[in-house]
Design a protein around this motif. Structure first.
Motif, PDB file in Angstrom:
ATOM      1  N   TYR A 111       0.855  -1.198   0.000  1.00  0.00           N
ATOM      2  CA  TYR A 111       0.000   0.000   0.000  1.00  0.00           C
ATOM      3  C   TYR A 111       0.889   1.246   0.000  1.00  0.00           C
ATOM      4  O   TYR A 111       1.883   1.304   0.733  1.00  0.00           O
ATOM      5  N   PRO A 112       0.564   2.256  -0.825  1.00  0.00           N
ATOM      6  CA  PRO A 112       1.406   3.454  -0.879  1.00  0.00           C
ATOM      7  C   PRO A 112       1.338   4.255   0.420  1.00  0.00           C
ATOM      8  O   PRO A 112       0.293   4.802   0.775  1.00  0.00           O
ATOM      9  N   GLY A 113       2.422   4.278   1.134  1.00  0.00           N
ATOM     10  CA  GLY A 113       2.506   5.006   2.395  1.00  0.00           C
ATOM     11  C   GLY A 113       3.916   4.899   2.932  1.00  0.00           C
ATOM     12  O   GLY A 113       4.593   3.873   2.751  1.00  0.00           O
ATOM     13  N   GLU A 114       4.376   5.933   3.604  1.00  0.00           N
ATOM     14  CA  GLU A 114       5.773   5.987   4.051  1.00  0.00           C
ATOM     15  C   GLU A 114       6.116   4.817   4.969  1.00  0.00           C
ATOM     16  O   GLU A 114       7.154   4.163   4.811  1.00  0.00           O
ATOM     17  N   HIS A 117       6.227   1.439   3.024  1.00  0.00           N
ATOM     18  CA  HIS A 117       7.407   1.315   2.165  1.00  0.00           C
ATOM     19  C   HIS A 117       8.672   1.111   2.999  1.00  0.00           C
ATOM     20  O   HIS A 117       9.589   0.384   2.580  1.00  0.00           O
ATOM     21  N   TYR A 118       8.713   1.727   4.174  1.00  0.00           N
ATOM     22  CA  TYR A 118       9.847   1.512   5.088  1.00  0.00           C
ATOM     23  C   TYR A 118       9.928   0.040   5.486  1.00  0.00           C
ATOM     24  O   TYR A 118      11.000  -0.575   5.454  1.00  0.00           O
ATOM     25  N   ILE A 119       8.774  -0.556   5.851  1.00  0.00           N
ATOM     26  CA  ILE A 119       8.750  -1.965   6.241  1.00  0.00           C
ATOM     27  C   ILE A 119       9.160  -2.844   5.065  1.00  0.00           C
ATOM     28  O   ILE A 119       9.925  -3.803   5.219  1.00  0.00           O
ATOM     29  N   SER A 120       8.670  -2.526   3.865  1.00  0.00           N
ATOM     30  CA  SER A 120       9.009  -3.305   2.681  1.00  0.00           C
ATOM     31  C   SER A 120      10.502  -3.230   2.376  1.00  0.00           C
ATOM     32  O   SER A 120      11.141  -4.247   2.069  1.00  0.00           O
ATOM     33  N   ASP A 121      11.070  -2.041   2.474  1.00  0.00           N
ATOM     34  CA  ASP A 121      12.503  -1.879   2.217  1.00  0.00           C
ATOM     35  C   ASP A 121      13.339  -2.631   3.250  1.00  0.00           C
ATOM     36  O   ASP A 121      14.382  -3.207   2.919  1.00  0.00           O
ATOM     37  N   LEU A 122      12.881  -2.620   4.501  1.00  0.00           N
ATOM     38  CA  LEU A 122      13.639  -3.248   5.574  1.00  0.00           C
ATOM     39  C   LEU A 122      13.538  -4.774   5.536  1.00  0.00           C
ATOM     40  O   LEU A 122      14.548  -5.484   5.649  1.00  0.00           O
ATOM     41  N   TYR A 123      12.326  -5.299   5.354  1.00  0.00           N
ATOM     42  CA  TYR A 123      12.086  -6.732   5.522  1.00  0.00           C
ATOM     43  C   TYR A 123      11.958  -7.501   4.208  1.00  0.00           C
ATOM     44  O   TYR A 123      11.805  -8.725   4.220  1.00  0.00           O
ATOM     45  N   GLY A 124      12.021  -6.823   3.078  1.00  0.00           N
ATOM     46  CA  GLY A 124      11.976  -7.520   1.802  1.00  0.00           C
ATOM     47  C   GLY A 124      10.684  -8.294   1.606  1.00  0.00           C
ATOM     48  O   GLY A 124       9.596  -7.799   1.906  1.00  0.00           O
ATOM     49  N   TYR A 125      10.803  -9.534   1.131  1.00  0.00           N
ATOM     50  CA  TYR A 125       9.609 -10.317   0.800  1.00  0.00           C
ATOM     51  C   TYR A 125       8.734 -10.598   2.011  1.00  0.00           C
ATOM     52  O   TYR A 125       7.537 -10.887   1.871  1.00  0.00           O
ATOM     53  N   LEU A 126       9.292 -10.513   3.229  1.00  0.00           N
ATOM     54  CA  LEU A 126       8.482 -10.747   4.425  1.00  0.00           C
ATOM     55  C   LEU A 126       7.326  -9.759   4.520  1.00  0.00           C
ATOM     56  O   LEU A 126       6.270 -10.083   5.070  1.00  0.00           O
TER      57      LEU A 126
END
Length: 376
Positions: A111-114, A117-126
């Motif tokens: 979902y587009p949101g800061e 995106h932070y969680i996605s960048d940090l945890y990758g596929y998780l």
């Protein structure tokens, strides 16, 4: 960053958050229409809240502050009914359940949101694998010291809530053998599991300062503990429940927690100690894997028994508190569910009737929609 002061809250008030599945009426797979549904419900009536979650095929709804079962279940039904009407206008369905039976994580969209995106960048596929659906229950506490005492005292009851709420037997088209497979996705995060055994808010503040100094933690949101304090709300938050298939079950779980908390606070049947956690992970695994049929070990006596029996005994112990809290009906619903089985067993029964998994998901969405409507 220092830990904020613990906000004073009325003891034993409750609030419920539910993460919900957005489902296509065409093939019953997850569908990334959270933004559309949020726009459609932007002018909803009521004091409840709706917001996005980490991927675009899910939303989270949250109640207002509640004190009793009757108003809580009425608000949850109203939330459900308004969401279902909005979803129909978009030709989508809403469902409970801790996992979607056959979605694939690689197809999910962040979902587009800061924060997301932070969680996605940090945890990758998780982050995409975190497309799982849970119920969180907040309980009001007057101060941080009381909150931490209650958090640790509740550790013995965490398996109850896992087993009673379990509704995630299927993952990516397969029966996992677990009643609650959802929690396996949560356990993958490095800051999941149990909170550290600290007993005062000052101690917890020192711990928080050490963690932020390492750069591992930026805020309380970075802790994915089974139970965590929420100082901005003045609550502790139980996070182990799968989202049930009905709002009635969600309300019953919240009121069972409220009754246990009152029992613990008023009767002080034991003092929590760090050794309570010696069997914590084992008991939690048993509840996830076997549900109500799992074993549970008492950390004090070391006695082993069946989780279902432990819940029966606890329901009896808290009955007078449930009556005083006007939630006897909620605890009775859970008592009856011990014979019927949890939602994971209900989903497996649908599958056993030679149903395709898409039909199982359709049945779950129908169950969510067709529970008793809110009073008009």
């Amino acid at each position: 960053m220092s830990l904020q002061d613990f906000t004073t809250s009325e003891s034993l008030t409750i609030g419920v958050e539910l993460e919900l599945q957005l489902i296509s009426t065409h093939d019953h797979d997850l569908i990334p229409q959270a933004q559309d549904l949020l726009r459609e419900t932007a002018r909803h009536t009521g004091a409840w809240d709706i917001k996005p979650e980490i991927t675009r095929s899910m939303i989270e709804i949250g109640t207002s502050i509640q004190r009793e079962h009757g108003p809580l279940v009425a608000e949850l039904r109203d939330m459900r009914d308004q969401l279902v009407r909005a979803a129909r206008r978009l030709n989508i369905e809403i469902a409970g359940g801790g996992t979607h039976a056959f979605q694939h994580w690689s197809e999910q969209q962040i979902y587009p949101g800061e924060r997301f995106h932070y969680i996605s960048d940090l945890y990758g596929y998780l982050a995409k694998q975190f497309t799982v659906f849970g119920q969180h229950v907040h309980v009001g506490c007057p101060n941080g010291d009381d909150a931490l005492w209650l958090l640790h005292a509740l550790s013995r009851y965490v398996p109850h809530f896992i087993a009673l709420s379990a509704s995630s037997p299927f993952v990516q088209g397969h029966d996992t053998g677990f009643d609650s497979a959802r929690l396996n996705s949560v356990f993958a995060f490095p800051l999941s599991g149990r909170a550290p055994f600290v007993r005062s808010w000052d101690e917890f503040g020192a711990y928080f300062d050490k963690m932020t100094a390492t750069g591992v933690v930026q805020s309380m949101k970075d802790f994915y503990w089974d139970i965590r304090p929420k100082p901005e709300y003045g609550t502790i938050e139980l996070r182990v429940c799968d989202t049930p298939l009905t709002v009635e079950k969600a309300a019953a779980l919240a009121c069972y927690l409220q009754a246990i908390c009152r029992y613990l606070i008023e009767e002080r049947p034991f003092e929590p100690v760090e050794d309570d956690y010696l069997v914590y992970t084992y008991n939690r695994f048993q509840a996830c894997r076997f549900g109500l049929q799992g074993d549970i070990v008492n950390p004090q006596t070391k006695a082993r028994g069946k989780l279902r029996d432990d819940i029966v005994r606890t329901l009896a112990r808290v009955e007078t508190h449930a009556v005083d809290l006007k939630s006897w009906e909620a605890c009775q619903l859970l008592r009856e569910s011990l014979g019927e089985g949890n939602d994971a067993q209900w989903l497996r029964r649908q599958r056993a009737q030679d149903a395709q998994l898409s039909e199982v998901v359709e049945a779950a969405a129908r169950r969510w929609t067709q529970s008793p409507p809110a009073a008009r």
